[in-house]
Motif scaffolding. Structure first.
Motif, PDB file in Angstrom:
ATOM      1  N   VAL A  62       0.865  -1.173   0.000  1.00 30.80           N
ATOM      2  CA  VAL A  62       0.000   0.000   0.000  1.00 30.80           C
ATOM      3  C   VAL A  62       0.908   1.230   0.000  1.00 30.80           C
ATOM      4  CG1 VAL A  62      -1.641   1.342   1.387  1.00 30.80           C
ATOM      5  CG2 VAL A  62      -1.946  -1.142   1.106  1.00 30.80           C
ATOM      6  N   VAL A  63       0.549   2.212  -0.841  1.00 35.24           N
ATOM      7  CA  VAL A  63       1.279   3.483  -0.855  1.00 35.24           C
ATOM      8  C   VAL A  63       0.295   4.556  -0.417  1.00 35.24           C
ATOM      9  CG1 VAL A  63       2.449   5.179  -2.305  1.00 35.24           C
ATOM     10  CG2 VAL A  63       2.873   2.735  -2.653  1.00 35.24           C
ATOM     11  N   HIS A  64       0.580   5.174   0.720  1.00 32.89           N
ATOM     12  CA  HIS A  64      -0.369   6.138   1.295  1.00 32.89           C
ATOM     13  C   HIS A  64       0.260   7.498   1.530  1.00 32.89           C
ATOM     14  CE1 HIS A  64       1.562   5.799   5.240  1.00 32.89           C
ATOM     15  NE2 HIS A  64       1.575   4.501   5.062  1.00 32.89           N
ATOM     16  N   HIS A  65       1.579   7.659   1.205  1.00 36.05           N
ATOM     17  CA  HIS A  65       2.282   8.884   1.598  1.00 36.05           C
ATOM     18  C   HIS A  65       3.371   9.212   0.584  1.00 36.05           C
ATOM     19  CE1 HIS A  65       4.398  11.738   4.206  1.00 36.05           C
ATOM     20  NE2 HIS A  65       3.278  11.781   4.899  1.00 36.05           N
ATOM     21  N   LEU A 100      -4.627   7.250   7.289  1.00 35.23           N
ATOM     22  CA  LEU A 100      -3.635   7.111   6.222  1.00 35.23           C
ATOM     23  C   LEU A 100      -4.273   7.420   4.881  1.00 35.23           C
ATOM     24  CD1 LEU A 100      -1.764   3.741   7.043  1.00 35.23           C
ATOM     25  CD2 LEU A 100      -1.087   6.057   7.666  1.00 35.23           C
ATOM     26  N   GLY A 101      -3.498   7.984   3.965  1.00 32.54           N
ATOM     27  CA  GLY A 101      -3.964   8.130   2.589  1.00 32.54           C
ATOM     28  C   GLY A 101      -3.765   9.526   2.031  1.00 32.54           C
ATOM     29  N   PHE A 102      -3.803   9.593   0.695  1.00 31.30           N
ATOM     30  CA  PHE A 102      -3.636  10.859  -0.021  1.00 31.30           C
ATOM     31  C   PHE A 102      -4.981  11.552  -0.188  1.00 31.30           C
ATOM     32  CE2 PHE A 102      -0.158   8.180  -1.669  1.00 31.30           C
ATOM     33  CZ  PHE A 102       0.929   9.039  -1.563  1.00 31.30           C
ATOM     34  N   ASP A 103      -4.916  12.866  -0.353  1.00 22.68           N
ATOM     35  CA  ASP A 103      -6.088  13.657  -0.718  1.00 22.68           C
ATOM     36  C   ASP A 103      -6.610  13.167  -2.072  1.00 22.68           C
ATOM     37  OD1 ASP A 103      -7.843  15.594  -1.634  1.00 22.68           O
ATOM     38  OD2 ASP A 103      -6.623  17.274  -0.918  1.00 22.68           O
ATOM     39  N   PRO A 104      -7.883  12.810  -2.160  1.00 21.54           N
ATOM     40  CA  PRO A 104      -8.414  12.291  -3.436  1.00 21.54           C
ATOM     41  C   PRO A 104      -8.241  13.268  -4.600  1.00 21.54           C
ATOM     42  CG  PRO A 104      -9.973  11.883  -1.666  1.00 21.54           C
ATOM     43  CD  PRO A 104      -8.882  12.731  -1.078  1.00 21.54           C
ATOM     44  N   ALA A 105      -8.143  14.559  -4.309  1.00 22.61           N
ATOM     45  CA  ALA A 105      -7.957  15.542  -5.391  1.00 22.61           C
ATOM     46  C   ALA A 105      -6.642  15.307  -6.125  1.00 22.61           C
ATOM     47  CB  ALA A 105      -7.994  16.959  -4.813  1.00 22.61           C
ATOM     48  N   ARG A 106      -5.726  14.589  -5.502  1.00 23.32           N
ATOM     49  CA  ARG A 106      -4.417  14.342  -6.127  1.00 23.32           C
ATOM     50  C   ARG A 106      -4.384  13.047  -6.942  1.00 23.32           C
ATOM     51  NH1 ARG A 106       0.188  14.308  -1.866  1.00 23.32           N
ATOM     52  NH2 ARG A 106       1.388  14.154  -3.801  1.00 23.32           N
ATOM     53  N   PRO A 123      14.474  -2.676 -11.576  1.00 26.62           N
ATOM     54  CA  PRO A 123      13.377  -2.522 -12.534  1.00 26.62           C
ATOM     55  C   PRO A 123      12.203  -3.474 -12.304  1.00 26.62           C
ATOM     56  CG  PRO A 123      15.182  -3.757 -13.534  1.00 26.62           C
ATOM     57  CD  PRO A 123      15.633  -3.390 -12.139  1.00 26.62           C
ATOM     58  N   ARG A 124      12.342  -4.453 -11.427  1.00 27.50           N
ATOM     59  CA  ARG A 124      11.236  -5.415 -11.261  1.00 27.50           C
ATOM     60  C   ARG A 124      10.004  -4.697 -10.718  1.00 27.50           C
ATOM     61  NH1 ARG A 124      12.817  -9.888  -7.539  1.00 27.50           N
ATOM     62  NH2 ARG A 124      10.586 -10.127  -7.231  1.00 27.50           N
ATOM     63  N   PRO A 125       8.858  -4.863 -11.397  1.00 30.42           N
ATOM     64  CA  PRO A 125       7.686  -4.075 -11.012  1.00 30.42           C
ATOM     65  C   PRO A 125       7.118  -4.445  -9.641  1.00 30.42           C
ATOM     66  CG  PRO A 125       7.201  -5.477 -12.916  1.00 30.42           C
ATOM     67  CD  PRO A 125       8.631  -5.697 -12.586  1.00 30.42           C
ATOM     68  N   LEU A 126       6.785  -3.415  -8.895  1.00 29.30           N
ATOM     69  CA  LEU A 126       6.143  -3.570  -7.587  1.00 29.30           C
ATOM     70  C   LEU A 126       4.635  -3.474  -7.783  1.00 29.30           C
ATOM     71  CD1 LEU A 126       8.459  -0.976  -5.870  1.00 29.30           C
ATOM     72  CD2 LEU A 126       8.396  -3.404  -5.224  1.00 29.30           C
ATOM     73  N   ARG A 127       3.882  -4.315  -7.072  1.00 37.69           N
ATOM     74  CA  ARG A 127       2.414  -4.196  -7.138  1.00 37.69           C
ATOM     75  C   ARG A 127       1.941  -3.247  -6.032  1.00 37.69           C
ATOM     76  NH1 ARG A 127       2.144  -9.679  -8.587  1.00 37.69           N
ATOM     77  NH2 ARG A 127       2.032 -10.093  -6.371  1.00 37.69           N
ATOM     78  N   VAL A 128       1.255  -2.194  -6.474  1.00 38.66           N
ATOM     79  CA  VAL A 128       0.932  -1.074  -5.595  1.00 38.66           C
ATOM     80  C   VAL A 128      -0.580  -0.921  -5.416  1.00 38.66           C
ATOM     81  CG1 VAL A 128       0.935   1.458  -5.536  1.00 38.66           C
ATOM     82  CG2 VAL A 128       3.052   0.227  -6.058  1.00 38.66           C
ATOM     83  N   TRP A 129      -0.986  -0.694  -4.176  1.00 36.39           N
ATOM     84  CA  TRP A 129      -2.362  -0.306  -3.834  1.00 36.39           C
ATOM     85  C   TRP A 129      -2.279   1.149  -3.376  1.00 36.39           C
ATOM     86  CZ3 TRP A 129      -6.483  -4.238  -2.740  1.00 36.39           C
ATOM     87  CH2 TRP A 129      -6.093  -5.524  -3.191  1.00 36.39           C
ATOM     88  N   LEU A 130      -2.880   2.034  -4.161  1.00 33.09           N
ATOM     89  CA  LEU A 130      -2.796   3.470  -3.868  1.00 33.09           C
ATOM     90  C   LEU A 130      -3.928   3.843  -2.910  1.00 33.09           C
ATOM     91  CD1 LEU A 130      -1.461   6.224  -4.478  1.00 33.09           C
ATOM     92  CD2 LEU A 130      -3.121   6.478  -6.353  1.00 33.09           C
ATOM     93  N   LYS A 131      -3.549   4.343  -1.750  1.00 31.91           N
ATOM     94  CA  LYS A 131      -4.558   4.578  -0.710  1.00 31.91           C
ATOM     95  C   LYS A 131      -4.942   6.048  -0.613  1.00 31.91           C
ATOM     96  CE  LYS A 131      -5.915   3.419   3.947  1.00 31.91           C
ATOM     97  NZ  LYS A 131      -5.662   2.515   5.058  1.00 31.91           N
ATOM     98  N   LEU A 132      -6.253   6.283  -0.725  1.00 30.68           N
ATOM     99  CA  LEU A 132      -6.807   7.634  -0.618  1.00 30.68           C
ATOM    100  C   LEU A 132      -7.456   7.817   0.746  1.00 30.68           C
ATOM    101  CD1 LEU A 132      -8.576   7.893  -4.097  1.00 30.68           C
ATOM    102  CD2 LEU A 132      -6.197   8.419  -3.506  1.00 30.68           C
ATOM    103  N   ASP A 133      -7.397   9.036   1.237  1.00 32.00           N
ATOM    104  CA  ASP A 133      -8.093   9.385   2.479  1.00 32.00           C
ATOM    105  C   ASP A 133      -9.420  10.034   2.105  1.00 32.00           C
ATOM    106  OD1 ASP A 133      -9.014  10.312   4.856  1.00 32.00           O
ATOM    107  OD2 ASP A 133      -7.487  11.871   5.091  1.00 32.00           O
ATOM    108  N   THR A 134     -10.499   9.269   2.212  1.00 34.13           N
ATOM    109  CA  THR A 134     -11.810   9.797   1.828  1.00 34.13           C
ATOM    110  C   THR A 134     -12.597  10.321   3.023  1.00 34.13           C
ATOM    111  OG1 THR A 134     -12.694   7.540   1.926  1.00 34.13           O
ATOM    112  CG2 THR A 134     -12.008   8.367  -0.245  1.00 34.13           C
ATOM    113  N   GLY A 135     -11.938  10.401   4.200  1.00 33.98           N
ATOM    114  CA  GLY A 135     -12.653  10.969   5.337  1.00 33.98           C
ATOM    115  C   GLY A 135     -12.270  10.423   6.689  1.00 33.98           C
ATOM    116  N   MET A 136     -11.483   9.339   6.711  1.00 37.34           N
ATOM    117  CA  MET A 136     -11.083   8.809   8.009  1.00 37.34           C
ATOM    118  C   MET A 136      -9.947   9.647   8.628  1.00 37.34           C
ATOM    119  SD  MET A 136     -10.570   5.096   9.377  1.00 37.34           S
ATOM    120  CE  MET A 136      -9.564   4.663  10.789  1.00 37.34           C
ATOM    121  N   HIS A 137      -9.112  10.225   7.743  1.00 38.67           N
ATOM    122  CA  HIS A 137      -7.983  11.046   8.197  1.00 38.67           C
ATOM    123  C   HIS A 137      -7.015  10.291   9.092  1.00 38.67           C
ATOM    124  CE1 HIS A 137      -9.982  14.122   6.074  1.00 38.67           C
ATOM    125  NE2 HIS A 137     -10.994  14.212   6.915  1.00 38.67           N
TER     126      HIS A 137
END
Ligand SMILES: *Cc1c(COP(=O)(O)O)cnc(C)c1O
Length: 359
Positions: free
Chosen positions: A99-102, A131-137, A115-129
């Motif tokens: 998970v990438v949250h920051h 972990l996660g990025f601002d959804p606008a980004r 170069p080996r690809p990493l599998r990423v789950w992009l975490k948004l902060d939709t209101g819990m505040h």
């Protein structure tokens, strides 16, 4: 005194609960969340039993190490992701999703020359505040990730609910709406935890992430997992090690919290907060003795607790005592102790002997 406290893990209940999740979310893939040692039920045991899950969710890379060492080949998602550059070595060696949250984590990935690809789950902060990025980004973040040669193109977009255990609360639909409008990019989405899977059909997206429900647990006020068709996966039991007559007006246990209202029999049970039974459980909290409830009296101590035997004239030393399990929901004990079921099952300590049964 030999060991008396046992936690019995009901493997078939775990499998039943995964089936119940699948029935509720038939179009979703299921991540079985096994953090905190499988909510106290045993990480490897739970993962092996739930081999029908599509992935496992863990809190830390160390849990991924344990699962791989146990021969688990499924996708494993590290829910808090990486903290430092060295973590990427382990993530690759163990083939873990992150998970990438920051931004800090994005920078570590961008600086990585493998170069080996990493599998990423992009975490948004939709209101819990938490972990996660601002959804606008979101679109900008996706563009940055997509430009990195070491990131796998199948990114999963995820978020987490703060109040999905309150079915009438507006916060959850609001978080869902923010999540839906974060991007038009055609990505897999994942937002539902257990309570959302039960209560919010719109939250059953490409991936659901079930924790508590897999163990038969609920965190909802005045409900237990069984109310939603789940089966408790843990029974905690011990035994009666003494039966004493105590006179009217005498006080029982540390702090003298309980005063005997009459001459009465007090039973002593070999379990306490040293085993993970909550010290905060108040007088009146039930245990099950020979199929009937008996109330705790006084303060739970480290190794022992006391129960009122006035309704149990037939009790004898070495009788089994159930602290929680299918016949006595852990949610009731949690309410009596001012906490939630998850904290109780997570808190079982190492001196408790774990057993497994198929039932
Ligand atoms: C713990 C956790 C879950 C599972 O939550 P439950 O309420 O136990 O189902 C899901 N997603 C994330 C990110 C978590 O941390």
């Amino acid at each position: 005194m030999s060991r008396s406290a046992f936690a019995t893990i009901h493997l078939d209940a775990l499998r039943h609960n995964l089936g119940r999740i699948r029935a509720l979310a038939p179009r979703s893939r299921v991540m079985a969340v096994v953090k905190a040692d499988g909510y106290g039920h045993g990480l490897e045991r739970v993962a092996r039993t739930l081999s029908g899950a599509d992935a496992y969710g863990v809190a830390a890379i160390a849990d991924g190490q344990r699962l791989r060492a146990a021969g688990i080949g499924h996708r494993i998602v590290v829910l808090s992701g990486i903290d430092e550059a060295g973590d990427l070595l382990e993530v690759r060696r163990l083939d873990l999703d992150i998970v990438v949250h920051h931004d800090h984590q994005l920078d570590l990935i961008a600086a990585d020359r493998n170069p080996r690809p990493l599998r990423v789950w992009l975490k948004l902060d939709t209101g819990m505040h938490r972990l996660g990025f601002d959804p606008a980004r979101t679109d900008a973040l996706l563009a940055r990730l997509r430009a990195l040669p070491n990131v796998h193109p199948d990114i999963v977009l995820m978020s987490h609910f703060a109040r999905s255990d309150e079915p009438l609360e507006a916060a959850t639909p609001q978080q869902l709406a923010r999540f839906a409008s974060a991007t038009a990019a055609p990505l897999a989405h994942s937002i539902a935890n257990s309570a959302a899977i039960v209560h919010f059909p719109d939250a059953r997206q490409d991936w659901v992430r079930a924790g508590g429900a897999l163990y038969g647990l609920s965190v909802e006020q005045d409900r237990c997992g069984a109310d939603d068709g789940f089966r408790p996966a843990m029974s905690l039991s011990s035994k009666l090690v003494a039966i004493n007559r105590v006179a009217k007006g005498e006080r029982v246990g540390y702090g003298g919290l309980y005063e005997c209202p009459e001459d009465m029999a007090i039973g002593i049970v070999a379990i306490g907060y040293g085993d993970g039974y909550p010290r905060s459980a108040v007088t009146g909290t039930p245990v099950l003795l020979n199929g009937r409830e008996a109330p705790i009296v006084g303060r739970v101590s480290m190794d022992l607790m006391m129960i009122d035997l006035r309704q149990h004239a037939d009790a004898t030393i070495n009788d089994r005592v159930l602290l929680w399990g299918p016949e006595l929901p852990v949610e009731r004990i949690a309410t009596s102790a001012g906490t939630i079921s998850y904290e109780l099952t997570c808190g079982i300590t190492r001196r408790v002997l774990f057993l497994e049964d198929e039932g």
